[in-house]
Design a protein around this motif. Structure first.
Motif, mmCIF file in Angstrom:
data_model
loop_
_atom_site.group_PDB
_atom_site.id
_atom_site.type_symbol
_atom_site.label_atom_id
_atom_site.label_comp_id
_atom_site.label_asym_id
_atom_site.label_seq_id
_atom_site.Cartn_x
_atom_site.Cartn_y
_atom_site.Cartn_z
ATOM 1 N N ASP A 116 -6.187 -0.679 -1.310
ATOM 2 C CA ASP A 116 -4.952 -0.435 -2.043
ATOM 3 C C ASP A 116 -4.050 0.612 -1.407
ATOM 4 O OD1 ASP A 116 -4.997 -2.282 -4.068
ATOM 5 O OD2 ASP A 116 -4.883 -0.818 -5.683
ATOM 6 N N TRP B 35 -0.330 -6.074 -9.226
ATOM 7 C CA TRP B 35 -0.352 -5.327 -10.464
ATOM 8 C C TRP B 35 -0.165 -6.290 -11.644
ATOM 9 C CZ3 TRP B 35 0.471 0.291 -11.210
ATOM 10 C CH2 TRP B 35 0.282 1.023 -10.035
ATOM 11 N N ASN C 141 6.223 -0.568 -8.954
ATOM 12 C CA ASN C 141 5.065 -1.397 -8.641
ATOM 13 C C ASN C 141 5.020 -2.643 -9.507
ATOM 14 O OD1 ASN C 141 3.374 1.654 -8.261
ATOM 15 N ND2 ASN C 141 3.629 0.222 -6.580
ATOM 16 N N ARG D 196 -3.170 0.417 -12.735
ATOM 17 C CA ARG D 196 -3.332 -0.536 -11.624
ATOM 18 C C ARG D 196 -4.088 -1.787 -12.058
ATOM 19 N NH1 ARG D 196 -3.819 -4.037 -8.780
ATOM 20 N NH2 ARG D 196 -4.213 -4.114 -6.528
ATOM 21 N N ASN E 196 2.082 1.770 -3.487
ATOM 22 C CA ASN E 196 0.953 2.253 -4.285
ATOM 23 C C ASN E 196 0.733 3.749 -4.074
ATOM 24 O OD1 ASN E 196 0.460 -0.346 -5.165
ATOM 25 N ND2 ASN E 196 -1.312 -0.690 -3.840
ATOM 26 N N GLU F 296 0.812 -1.220 0.000
ATOM 27 C CA GLU F 296 0.000 0.000 0.000
ATOM 28 C C GLU F 296 0.848 1.274 0.000
ATOM 29 O OE1 GLU F 296 -2.460 -3.298 1.746
ATOM 30 O OE2 GLU F 296 -0.453 -2.510 2.179
#
Length: 941
Positions: free
Chosen positions: A633, A687, A814, A342, A318, A315
């Motif tokens: 998220d 992802w 990510n 995403r 993100n 998180e």
């Protein structure tokens, strides 16, 4: 003779002795002979100690009720035997010889890559083992009464050395399972009980890989001994009668392990790694091998759960990439751009449960509440290591190999497993067929081990993690089979606890509360195996009522600690009841009872089932019920309003979504799983779950088989093997890239030649296959080299100009751009087999289709390649293609400690990472499960 072929040491033990340069082959042989003499004498004495050992040819116990009709098969490379004596390790290092059954499943496994095109039903067991219950009398290699007991027998077969454990009492059966596990994996089990406690370096030395492993796992599961015991007590209490039985099974299992430790110690056939790491003296036999205890199994379970059964997290990362998007585009447009990349609920993603039923979970809320995004630039990772002394003296080559081994192991959770299951309505026999298994990586010895276990309330054959084999965890019962893939749905959340007083107090429900500090100091001595100097360091983690602290930051100018709350934290043993049920023939009798069994497993897995009539699927895990409006998220404020529903920090429990809300199905026409999206509206925790995913490779092939009908075991194996050799980029993205390039005549000779080679490869099937078995040379080698060089160049040129370097870099943190077989920078490291799970293939696919003017459901908010101009996009592709075509093989495949620069086949090849003293040869790349079953039951009870 007794089973006495242990064989392991950590990656550092690849060169267990630094032999002087003047040591000749003759003098080495003399050294080995000197060691062998007392070991052989002790082994002979050990024969009488292991009462009941019989010569090969003794009749095995009658097989239990087996409804597979000879149509169950499995394979687990490199071999069943994962223990080696010191002599066997020295012989392996000096001459490459292998202990019995250490490598005999490697060649059949490897040969499927070139052998599958001509596969027939009769040839399946050329590449797999017969997984029928029992051992024919003419195939019995040994029969042992472990510890001299009369209530359990271990029979090993000649072909693979797999233990077939038959007990007349429950205690004896589990005792035999523990004994057999120690025979096959004692060193590995010992390594991982220390890894789970964050104490590998005191046990095996201070090599960089050891430090990395213990730090990686202890950061996520910083348990004290009291914590380990509390998890046992909790699981037993919650499990009722089955919980009590599980504890009894575990105690019997441990008694069997310890009986083998004592026997191997007195007989002096214990694993040689204990000598190489200073725990035992090869001449005097001084030193000890510590007995196992119940809490060791909790430590082992925490490692396996962290690797394979916990989804979500990330998180903070993100949030950082979202802030980058908002910084470039503004809050509204930036959020839209971020969400498009995403792909948490992409409409084009391939589904396991594809019948249209919706299972909403962790989707984006309409009106997010409680988000705690960090102030830009304020995030720092929590310090773990303090007070370091000493330094490693390992060579550069050793450091490189151990670093790769660490990457391969600790990132294994990012590349797991596949399943292909077809309903009987679409098979030639009318019985369901399954080809499935877990991808647990490639290690020496393997993390998994095979066994058959038959006793009161137990009847199964299959694979289990070493040290947790009181039950078969993936395998077959009397008339059903089951397997799992890592599902990774989001069961981990990040909370922002506001600090008060100082950095080690936080607000909990309005009260300033002290963090709990958990720490331990690890010290190690030099070892003959890796040459590390003595040293020590201290690890320190702060725990809160919302989990351990992972990061520090500021939110709206206020100092916070970001914590990680995992639903399986402090519950590593809860799943034991589910596995117990799977092994119980009186419990699992139908797809419905199978689903009820796996509902007791709190780790995040996709479970698959097949018997002679039915198939089934269920997604397991303790999915927390989040507060209304919380976006899973992103980090959320640590306040009562945003906690999991009915969260109790004292027990780390909450309300979890009911079984009916987990993706599940019975008798769907077919199921495929390769860590893809589970079902409609079941948000992807990872992802890269979009229009192009490696799950498509299975979906496309199985769907065609089902449409044609008459599916056979060999046809389904072929589909799996063919998908496992495909280059996902070449099969699903390259054709559209070529469309753009060929929208006008290619006049540049270098580009034209590259296009010709790539087109020919696509026409040939876009696979990475040898020209012939054992050639170690790829067909279409130039095309493969060009695409390997081109992919990262084209992605960067396609997206970075539009996204900007900051946002492009943030998104690549990510989701890596590429995970080809040779990509040492990929999530699973080099030589790891598993490939094409994580990459920018979906982004490229959606963008290029948009540039071509096609309709793209769930498309990106803008066209990136050439700013949306077909001509400009074409120029970008051609220029980067020319650059890629000009790169030599040595530039594309730079070489490492395993391969020479420019060796394309070797760069892709699978290497069994040494966790012990025995090494194995590399095999050709194939993207498939490590342990795999092929099953078709012919009848049912």
């Amino acid at each position: 003779m007794p089973r006495r072929t242990p064989r392991t040491t950590l990656d550092r033990l690849r060169t267990p002795r630094r032999f002087p340069k003047f040591l000749t082959a003759a003098s080495l042989c003399a050294l080995i002979a000197g060691l062998l003499s007392p070991l052989s004498q002790a082994a002979a004495a050990g024969t009488s100690a292991e009462a009941g050992t019989a010569a090969a040819g003794t009749s095995a116990s009658a097989a239990a009720n087996d409804h597979c009709g000879g149509q169950c098969s499995d394979i687990l490379p490199p071999g069943q035997n994962g223990n080696a004596t010191l002599v066997e390790i020295l012989l392996n290092q000096a001459f490459g010889t292998q202990p019995a059954h250490a490598e005999d499943q490697l060649a059949p496994y490897a040969n499927l890559a070139t052998g599958h095109p001509t596969l027939t039903e009769a040839k399946i067991n050329d590449f797999f083992n017969d997984a029928s219950f029992g051992v024919p009398s003419d195939q019995v290699a040994s029969t042992t009464k472990p510890g001299g007991r009369n209530d359990v027998t271990i029979v090993r077969d000649k072909k693979t050395g797999v233990p077939h454990i038959t007990g007349t009492t429950r205690y004896g059966t589990e005792y035999g399972a523990g004994y057999a596990a120690a025979q096959d994996r004692l060193w590995l089990m010992d390594v991982f009980r220390h890894v789970g406690r964050g104490r590998l370096t005191p046990f095996a030395g201070g090599a960089p890989s050891n430090q990395g492993l213990e730090q990686e796992f202890w950061r996520n599961a910083p348990y004290t001994e009291a914590d380990l015991q509390a998890q046992i007590d909790s699981a037993v209490a919650k499990g009722g009668a089955r919980g009590q039985q599980a504890l009894a099974d575990v105690n019997a299992y441990i008694d069997g392990i310890n009986a083998y430790i004592d026997a191997s110690d007195s007989g002096r056939y214990f694993p040689g790694e204990y000598v190489l790491t200073g725990h035992k003296d090869s001449i005097t036999n001084a030193g000890t091998i510590e007995h196992f205890k119940v809490t060791d199994l909790v430590a082992l379970a925490s490692v396996i759960g962290a690797l394979f059964g916990s989804g979500g997290g990330g998180e903070v990362s993100n949030a950082i990439s979202l802030l980058a998007a908002q910084s470039k585009y503004g809050v509204t447009e930036g959020t839209e751009v971020w969400e498009s990349f995403r792909e948490r609920n992409d409409p084009e993603a391939v589904l396991t449960a594809h019948n249209g039923e919706s299972f909403p979970y962790a989707t984006k809320p309409d009106s997010p509440q409680g988000a705690a995004l960090p102030d830009a630039g304020s995030v720092t990772q929590e310090q773990l290591v303090y007070d370091r002394t000493g330094s490693a003296a390992t060579s550069t080559a050793t450091k490189a190999s151990t670093s790769a081994a660490k990457a391969s192991l600790t990132s294994a959770k990012r590349g797991m497993s596949n399943a292909l299951v077809v309903s009987g309505k679409h098979t030639a026999s009318g019985h369901p067929i399954a080809v499935f298994g877990p991808q647990t990586g490639y290690f020496a010895p393997q993390l998994l081990m095979l066994q058959e276990i038959q006793g009161p309330g137990l009847s199964a054959r299959g694979a289990s993690f070493a040290g947790l084999s009181m039950y078969v965890e993936l395998g077959r019962g009397q008339d059903y089979s089951w397997s799992a893939t890592t599902s990774g749905q989001d069961v981990i959340d990040t909370y922002a606890v506001e600090l008060c007083r100082d950095d080690y107090h936080y607000l909990y429900h309005g009260t300033c509360t002290a963090m709990e500090k958990v720490e331990q100091t690890n010290s190690w001595k030099p070892t003959v195996a890796d040459g590390t100097a003595a040293g020590s360091y201290r690890m320190q983690v702060y725990r809160t009522k919302y989990g351990p602290v992972a990061y520090r930051a500021t939110v709206d100018g206020k100092k916070v600690a970001y914590t990680t709350l995992r639903s399986s934290f402090m519950h590593e043993t809860d799943s034991i009841i589910g596995f117990q049920m799977l092994n119980d023939p009186d419990y699992v009798k139908s797809p419905e009872t199978f689903q009820k069994a796996v509902q007791h497993i709190n780790y995040t897995f996709n479970w698959f089932y097949a018997d002679s009539t039915h198939t089934a699927y269920y997604n397991s895990g303790d999915n927390p019920v989040r507060a209304t409006g919380v976006d899973a998220d992103f980090p959320v404020r640590a306040q009562a309003a945003y906690e999991w529903k009915n969260y109790d920090p004292a027990t780390n429990t909450a309300d979890y979504t009911p079984a009916s809300e987990h993706p599940n199905s019975i008798d769907q026409d077919y199921y495929i799983s390769w860590n893809n999206k589970q079902a409609k509206d079941y948000a992807a925790a990872s992802w890269g779950v979009g229009s192009v995913h490696r799950g498509n490779l299975l979906e496309d092939r199985v769907k065609k088989l089902v449409a044609a009908g008459g599916v056979t075991r060999s046809a389904l194996v072929k589909a799996m093997a063919d998908a496992g050799l495909a280059d996902l980029r070449a099969e699903d993205v390259l054709p559209d890239l070529l469309k753009v390039i060929n929208s006008s005549t290619v006049t540049d000779p270098t580009a034209a030649a590259a296009v010709s080679k790539l087109s020919a490869w696509v026409t040939a099937g876009a696979r990475r296959t040898e020209t012939s078995a054992g050639s170690k040379t790829y067909a279409n080698a130039d095309a493969i080299r060009i695409l390997d060089a081109w992919w990262s160049l084209l992605v960067k040129a396609e997206f970075e100009p539009g996204l900007g370097s900051d946002l492009y870099t943030a998104i690549t943190s990510n989701l890596p751009v590429d995970e080809s077989p040779s990509a040492a920078h990929g999530p699973t490291g080099s030589h790891a087999g598993s490939s094409f799970q994580y990459g920018w293939w979906s982004y490229v696919d959606k963008d290029i289709r948009a540039v071509l003017g096609e309709s793209v459901p769930g498309g990106l908010p803008q066209k990136y390649c050439g700013g949306g101009s077909l001509g400009a996009c074409r120029e970008i592709l051609i220029s980067t293609l020319k650059e890629a075509a000009g790169k030599t093989a040595s530039q594309v495949y730079p070489g490492d400690d395993v391969c020479s620069a420019g060796d394309q086949w070797c760069a892709d090849s699978i290497s069994h990472r040494a966790l012990g003293g025995i090494k194995h040869y590399n095999i050709s790349w194939q993207n498939r499960p490590t342990y795999q079953q092929v099953v078709e039951f012919t009848s049912h009870r």
